[in-house]
Design a protein around this motif. Structure first.
Motif, PDB file in Angstrom:
ATOM      1  N   ALA A   1      99.121  23.142  -4.638  1.00 35.73           N
ATOM      2  CA  ALA A   1      99.568  21.799  -4.276  1.00 35.73           C
ATOM      3  C   ALA A   1      98.776  21.315  -3.063  1.00 35.73           C
ATOM      4  O   ALA A   1      98.065  22.106  -2.408  1.00 35.73           O
ATOM      5  N   THR A   2      98.896  20.042  -2.777  1.00 33.39           N
ATOM      6  CA  THR A   2      98.263  19.470  -1.590  1.00 33.39           C
ATOM      7  C   THR A   2      99.288  18.633  -0.843  1.00 33.39           C
ATOM      8  O   THR A   2     100.304  18.204  -1.406  1.00 33.39           O
ATOM      9  N   LYS A   3      99.013  18.403   0.441  1.00 32.00           N
ATOM     10  CA  LYS A   3      99.869  17.524   1.237  1.00 32.00           C
ATOM     11  C   LYS A   3      98.994  16.669   2.128  1.00 32.00           C
ATOM     12  O   LYS A   3      98.207  17.188   2.933  1.00 32.00           O
ATOM     13  N   GLY A   4      99.092  15.361   1.961  1.00 31.47           N
ATOM     14  CA  GLY A   4      98.261  14.442   2.717  1.00 31.47           C
ATOM     15  C   GLY A   4      96.936  14.185   2.002  1.00 31.47           C
ATOM     16  O   GLY A   4      96.744  14.556   0.836  1.00 31.47           O
ATOM     17  N   LYS A   5      96.043  13.556   2.719  1.00 31.60           N
ATOM     18  CA  LYS A   5      94.738  13.214   2.164  1.00 31.60           C
ATOM     19  C   LYS A   5      93.775  14.377   2.397  1.00 31.60           C
ATOM     20  O   LYS A   5      93.181  14.499   3.469  1.00 31.60           O
ATOM     21  N   VAL A   6      93.628  15.198   1.399  1.00 28.33           N
ATOM     22  CA  VAL A   6      92.810  16.415   1.550  1.00 28.33           C
ATOM     23  C   VAL A   6      91.783  16.584   0.433  1.00 28.33           C
ATOM     24  O   VAL A   6      91.251  17.674   0.232  1.00 28.33           O
ATOM     25  N   GLY A   7      91.502  15.511  -0.282  1.00 25.25           N
ATOM     26  CA  GLY A   7      90.473  15.616  -1.311  1.00 25.25           C
ATOM     27  C   GLY A   7      91.007  16.085  -2.649  1.00 25.25           C
ATOM     28  O   GLY A   7      92.214  16.015  -2.925  1.00 25.25           O
ATOM     29  N   ASP A   8      90.099  16.608  -3.460  1.00 23.23           N
ATOM     30  CA  ASP A   8      90.406  16.952  -4.845  1.00 23.23           C
ATOM     31  C   ASP A   8      91.133  18.286  -4.960  1.00 23.23           C
ATOM     32  O   ASP A   8      90.712  19.295  -4.386  1.00 23.23           O
ATOM     33  N   LEU A   9      92.230  18.300  -5.686  1.00 24.07           N
ATOM     34  CA  LEU A   9      93.017  19.521  -5.866  1.00 24.07           C
ATOM     35  C   LEU A   9      92.270  20.566  -6.683  1.00 24.07           C
ATOM     36  O   LEU A   9      92.336  21.770  -6.388  1.00 24.07           O
TER      37      LEU A   9
ATOM     38  N   THR B   1     103.479  29.300  -3.532  1.00 22.62           N
ATOM     39  CA  THR B   1     102.703  28.073  -3.698  1.00 22.62           C
ATOM     40  C   THR B   1     101.609  28.016  -2.639  1.00 22.62           C
ATOM     41  O   THR B   1     101.881  28.171  -1.433  1.00 22.62           O
ATOM     42  N   LEU B   2     100.412  27.823  -3.073  1.00 23.09           N
ATOM     43  CA  LEU B   2      99.253  27.714  -2.191  1.00 23.09           C
ATOM     44  C   LEU B   2      99.006  26.229  -1.940  1.00 23.09           C
ATOM     45  O   LEU B   2      98.729  25.465  -2.869  1.00 23.09           O
ATOM     46  N   ILE B   3      99.127  25.819  -0.688  1.00 22.06           N
ATOM     47  CA  ILE B   3      99.088  24.395  -0.349  1.00 22.06           C
ATOM     48  C   ILE B   3      97.922  24.092   0.585  1.00 22.06           C
ATOM     49  O   ILE B   3      97.749  24.761   1.614  1.00 22.06           O
ATOM     50  N   LEU B   4      97.133  23.095   0.249  1.00 21.72           N
ATOM     51  CA  LEU B   4      96.090  22.591   1.144  1.00 21.72           C
ATOM     52  C   LEU B   4      96.676  21.370   1.833  1.00 21.72           C
ATOM     53  O   LEU B   4      96.967  20.358   1.192  1.00 21.72           O
ATOM     54  N   SER B   5      96.869  21.464   3.140  1.00 18.13           N
ATOM     55  CA  SER B   5      97.605  20.426   3.856  1.00 18.13           C
ATOM     56  C   SER B   5      96.815  19.846   5.021  1.00 18.13           C
ATOM     57  O   SER B   5      96.071  20.551   5.708  1.00 18.13           O
ATOM     58  N   GLU B   6      97.032  18.562   5.258  1.00 18.11           N
ATOM     59  CA  GLU B   6      96.493  17.955   6.476  1.00 18.11           C
ATOM     60  C   GLU B   6      97.036  18.723   7.671  1.00 18.11           C
ATOM     61  O   GLU B   6      98.205  19.154   7.685  1.00 18.11           O
TER      62      GLU B   6
ATOM     63  N   TYR C   1     100.508  18.158   9.423  1.00 20.23           N
ATOM     64  CA  TYR C   1     101.763  18.499   8.754  1.00 20.23           C
ATOM     65  C   TYR C   1     102.165  19.963   8.925  1.00 20.23           C
ATOM     66  O   TYR C   1     103.286  20.342   8.582  1.00 20.23           O
ATOM     67  N   LEU C   2     101.258  20.803   9.419  1.00 18.88           N
ATOM     68  CA  LEU C   2     101.557  22.234   9.527  1.00 18.88           C
ATOM     69  C   LEU C   2     102.834  22.535  10.311  1.00 18.88           C
ATOM     70  O   LEU C   2     103.680  23.330   9.856  1.00 18.88           O
TER      71      LEU C   2
ATOM     72  N   TRP D   1      93.771  21.933   6.409  1.00 16.59           N
ATOM     73  CA  TRP D   1      92.651  21.119   5.922  1.00 16.59           C
ATOM     74  C   TRP D   1      91.488  21.071   6.911  1.00 16.59           C
ATOM     75  O   TRP D   1      90.312  21.149   6.524  1.00 16.59           O
ATOM     76  N   ASP D   2      91.798  20.964   8.213  1.00 19.91           N
ATOM     77  CA  ASP D   2      90.725  20.922   9.217  1.00 19.91           C
ATOM     78  C   ASP D   2      89.906  22.208   9.192  1.00 19.91           C
ATOM     79  O   ASP D   2      88.675  22.188   9.247  1.00 19.91           O
ATOM     80  N   ARG D   3      90.590  23.331   9.120  1.00 13.81           N
ATOM     81  CA  ARG D   3      89.888  24.623   9.077  1.00 13.81           C
ATOM     82  C   ARG D   3      89.143  24.784   7.754  1.00 13.81           C
ATOM     83  O   ARG D   3      88.067  25.374   7.703  1.00 13.81           O
TER      84      ARG D   3
END
Length: 305
Positions: free
Chosen positions: A152-160, A197-202, A205-206, A229-231
Motif C-alpha cells: 500500500a501507499t500513503k500520500g504522494k509517493v509515486g507509482d505503487l 502490509t508493506l507501506i510506502l509512506s510520505e 505521516y510516519l 518515502w524520503d529515505r
C-alpha cells in the motif's frame, strides 16, 4: 781562364737561376693551388656545417621542447602532495561522472532510473523469483515459513507497482531471508489474507503510526511495515558516503523493517569491527560505526520467531 769560357758560366748561372726561379714559381703555384683546393673543401665543410646547423637548430628545438616539457613537469612536481591528491580526486570524480552518465553507478543511485527499471513484474517473472527463493529456503535447513504480504501507499509517493516490484525482489532474493527459511508472496488486501502490509509512506505521516516512529526514518508497527518515502528517494548521506548505493539502501530498508516482523530488534548484533559488513538489523541509516553497508542478513541473523 779562356775568354770564351765566361759566357758559358754566365749562361749556366742564368739557366740555374731560371731553374730555381721556375721551381720557386712552381712551389708558389702549388701552394696557391693547395690553398685553393683547401678553400674549396673548406666551403664544402661549411655546407656540411649548414646541415649541421640545421641539425643543431633542430637539436635546439628539441632542447627547447625538452626544456618546456621539463618546466611543465617541474611545475607539476612543485605542487604539494595534497594538491596533487586533489587533482587526482578531481580527475577521478570527473571520470566517475562521465561513467555515471552511461554506466551502472548512476543508475544505482538515481531514484527515477531505479523506478523506471523496476516497472511491473509479470506473473511469470514472479514465479521464477519465488521458485529460486523456495529452493534457497529448502536448502537452508531452517523451518519453512511462507508469508503473504500486501502493498500500500500513503500520500504522494509515486507509482505503487514500481515499489511492489523492488520490494518483492528484495524479500525473495536468495541472499536474503530465504536463507532463514522464509519466502514471501504478494497478496491482495481485498482478500484479507495479509500477514503484514508493506507501506510506502510520505515522511510526514510516519509519526501517525506510532509515537516511536520518526519522520526521518522507516518504521514497523505491529503488522504494518512502513518505508519512509524520503529515505526511499535519497537513502542517507552516511550510507552513500560509506560506499552504498540507493538500490542497495532500498533493499536494506525493506529487509531490515521486515526483519522486525520476523522477530528481530534493532542493533541486536553490533558492528563486528572496522571494515566488517554491518548486521542487517543494525540501524545502518543512523550510523555504520566503522562497518560497511550491508543489505542482507548475516549468518548469525538467520532465524525467525
Amino acid at each position: 781562364m779562356r775568354p770564351d769560357a765566361a759566357p758559358s758560366k754566365r749562361t749556366f748561372r742564368i739557366r740555374r737561376a731560371l731553374v730555381f726561379g721556375c721551381a720557386a714559381v712552381l712551389v708558389v703555384v702549388l701552394v696557391v693551388v693547395g690553398c685553393a683546393i683547401g678553400g674549396v673543401f673548406g666551403r664544402g665543410g661549411t655546407t656540411g656545417g649548414t646541415g649541421g646547423a640545421s641539425t643543431s637548430s633542430s637539436s635546439k628545438g628539441i632542447g627547447k621542447t625538452g626544456k618546456t616539457a621539463g618546466a611543465a613537469d617541474g611545475a607539476k612536481s612543485d605542487k604539494k602532495p595534497e594538491d596533487r591528491s586533489a587533482d587526482t580526486s578531481k580527475s577521478a570524480a570527473q571520470s566517475g561522472a562521465k561513467a555515471g552518465k552511461t554506466g551502472k553507478p548512476d543508475a544505482d543511485n538515481d531514484a527515477s532510473a531505479l523506478d523506471k527499471a523496476a516497472g511491473t513484474l509479470t506473473d511469470a517473472k514472479r514465479a521464477v523469483i519465488l521458485k529460486k527463493a523456495e529452493e534457497a529456503a529448502a536448502a537452508s535447513g531452517k523451518a519453512r515459513v511462507d508469508l503473504t504480504y500486501c502493498v500500500a501507499t500513503k500520500g504522494k509517493v509515486g507509482d505503487l507497482d514500481t515499489f511492489a516490484t523492488q520490494a518483492y525482489e528484495a524479500l525473495n532474493d536468495t541472499r536474503g531471508w530465504p536463507r532463514a527459511g522464509v519466502t514471501f508472496t504478494q497478496g491482495d488486501a481485498a482478500d484479507g489474507n495479509c500477514d503484514f502490509t508493506l507501506i510506502l509512506s510520505e515522511a510526514r505521516y510516519l509519526p501517525e503510526y506510532d509515537a516511536g516512529c520518526s519522520a526521518e526514518y522507516s518504521c514497523r508497527v505491529g503488522d504494518d511495515v512502513i518505508i519512509n518515502w524520503d529515505r526511499w528517494r535519497t537513502g542517507t548521506a552516511g550510507w552513500l558516503k560509506a560506499g552504498g548505493t540507493l538500490r542497495r539502501y532500498r533493499e536494506m530498508a525493506v529487509n531490515h523493517e521486515v526483519g522486525h516482523r520476523l522477530g528481530h530488534i534493532d542493533n541486536e548484533t553490533p558492528c563486528a569491527g572496522d571494515g566488517k559488513p554491518a548486521a542487517l538489523m543494525q540501524q545502518q541509516s543512523k550510523g555504520l560505526n566503522g562497518c560497511t553497508p550491508n543489505e542482507w542478513p548475516l549468518d548469525s541473523e538467520l532465524w525467525t520467531q
